[in-house]
Design an enzyme around this catalytic site. Structure first.
Site, mmCIF file in Angstrom:
data_model
loop_
_atom_site.group_PDB
_atom_site.id
_atom_site.type_symbol
_atom_site.label_atom_id
_atom_site.label_comp_id
_atom_site.label_asym_id
_atom_site.label_seq_id
_atom_site.Cartn_x
_atom_site.Cartn_y
_atom_site.Cartn_z
ATOM 1 N N ASN A 182 0.836 -1.197 0.000
ATOM 2 C CA ASN A 182 0.000 0.000 0.000
ATOM 3 C C ASN A 182 0.876 1.254 0.000
ATOM 4 O O ASN A 182 1.954 1.289 0.599
ATOM 5 C CB ASN A 182 -1.019 0.000 1.146
ATOM 6 C CG ASN A 182 -0.436 -0.248 2.522
ATOM 7 O OD1 ASN A 182 0.573 -0.934 2.659
ATOM 8 N ND2 ASN A 182 -1.065 0.304 3.533
ATOM 9 N N CYS A 216 -4.023 0.500 -2.519
ATOM 10 C CA CYS A 216 -3.893 -0.738 -1.740
ATOM 11 C C CYS A 216 -2.784 -1.627 -2.307
ATOM 12 O O CYS A 216 -2.416 -1.519 -3.486
ATOM 13 C CB CYS A 216 -5.204 -1.510 -1.760
ATOM 14 S SG CYS A 216 -6.520 -0.779 -0.776
ATOM 15 N N GLU A 265 -2.974 -4.758 -3.042
ATOM 16 C CA GLU A 265 -3.466 -5.603 -4.131
ATOM 17 C C GLU A 265 -3.445 -4.843 -5.452
ATOM 18 O O GLU A 265 -3.091 -5.401 -6.504
ATOM 19 C CB GLU A 265 -4.903 -6.068 -3.843
ATOM 20 C CG GLU A 265 -5.041 -6.918 -2.591
ATOM 21 C CD GLU A 265 -5.314 -6.120 -1.319
ATOM 22 O OE1 GLU A 265 -4.812 -4.987 -1.201
ATOM 23 O OE2 GLU A 265 -6.021 -6.641 -0.455
ATOM 24 N N CYS A 272 -10.745 -3.632 -4.067
ATOM 25 C CA CYS A 272 -9.726 -4.625 -4.435
ATOM 26 C C CYS A 272 -10.367 -5.955 -4.830
ATOM 27 O O CYS A 272 -9.834 -6.665 -5.690
ATOM 28 C CB CYS A 272 -8.729 -4.814 -3.297
ATOM 29 S SG CYS A 272 -7.551 -3.444 -3.215
HETATM 30 N N1 THU Z 1 -5.157 -1.813 2.666
HETATM 31 C C1 THU Z 1 -4.591 -2.571 1.686
HETATM 32 O O1 THU Z 1 -3.554 -2.214 1.109
HETATM 33 N N2 THU Z 1 -5.186 -3.750 1.367
HETATM 34 C C2 THU Z 1 -6.235 -4.286 2.033
HETATM 35 O O2 THU Z 1 -6.680 -5.385 1.700
HETATM 36 C C3 THU Z 1 -6.837 -3.558 3.162
HETATM 37 C C4 THU Z 1 -6.383 -2.162 3.337
HETATM 38 C C5 THU Z 1 -4.482 -0.552 3.045
HETATM 39 C C6 THU Z 1 -5.121 0.707 2.567
HETATM 40 C C7 THU Z 1 -4.581 1.707 3.576
HETATM 41 O O3 THU Z 1 -3.299 2.158 3.158
HETATM 42 C C8 THU Z 1 -4.420 0.897 4.844
HETATM 43 O O4 THU Z 1 -4.433 -0.457 4.452
HETATM 44 C C9 THU Z 1 -5.503 1.134 5.880
HETATM 45 O O5 THU Z 1 -6.774 0.992 5.312
#
Ligand code: THU
Length: 130
Positions: free
Chosen positions: A39, A50, A52, A86
Site C-alpha cells: 500500500n 492498496c 493488491e 480490491c
Molecule cells: N489496505 C490494503 O492495502 N489492502 C487491504 O486489503 C486492506 C487495506 C491498506 C489501505 C490503507 O493504506 C491501509 O491499508 C488502511 O486501510
C-alpha cells in the site's frame, strides 16, 4: 520464493505513514510469474492505493493479464479481507475459483475463492459485451 514470503517481504516497503497499517500482496500469474505490491498512502487520503492494486498494476506492466493465486498479509488480529474495490480489481483478472489467501504476520491464514470474496460480481456480461 513462496507467495507468502514475497508478500511478507514487500509489506515492509509499504508507505503507510497515516494508517501505520502495512499491507503486502503477492500474486502468481497464470504464466507463472510473481508480482508484488504494497500500500502507498498519500496526504490526500483517498489518493492512497492498496497493496493488491499495486501487485495487479505490476502484473499488467509485466505483460501478464491473468491471476492464478494471491496472498495478502497485514499485521492484524485476524486475516484482513481485501476492501471492496480490491475484490473487484482481483475479479477483473481472476477466474471465480482462484484462491486468495489472507494472512497475518503472526501466522494465521484464511483462504477464500474469488467467488466467495465477491459473490454476484458485476461483469462485462452485464453490459452484453462478453
Ligand atoms: N489496505 C490494503 O492495502 N489492502 C487491504 O486489503 C486492506 C487495506 C491498506 C489501505 C490503507 O493504506 C491501509 O491499508 C488502511 O486501510
Amino acid at each position: 520464493m513462496s507467495l507468502l514470503q514475497a508478500a511478507t517481504d514487500v509489506r515492509l516497503r509499504a508507505y503507510a505513514p497515516y494508517s501505520r497499517f502495512l499491507v503486502g500482496a503477492a500474486l502468481r500469474s497464470t504464466a507463472g510469474a510473481t508480482y508484488v505490491g504494497c500500500n502507498v498512502e498519500n496526504v490526500a487520503y483517498p489518493e492512497g492505493t492498496c497493496a493488491e492494486a499495486g501487485a495487479i498494476a505490476a502484473m499488467i506492466a509485466g505483460g501478464d493479464t491473468r491471476i492464478a493465486e494471491v496472498f495478502v498479509i497485514a499485521d492484524s488480529p485476524d486475516p484482513v479481507p481485501p476492501c471492496g474495490g480490491c475484490r473487484q480489481k482481483i475479479a477483473e483478472f481472476a477466474d471465480p475459483s482462484v484462491k486468495v489467501t489472507l494472512c497475518t504476520t503472526d501466522g494465521k491464514q484464511r483462504t477464500l475463492t474469488v467467488a466467495e470474496l465477491l459473490p454476484g460480481s458485476f461483469t462485462a456480461a452485464h453490459m452484453d459485451r462478453a
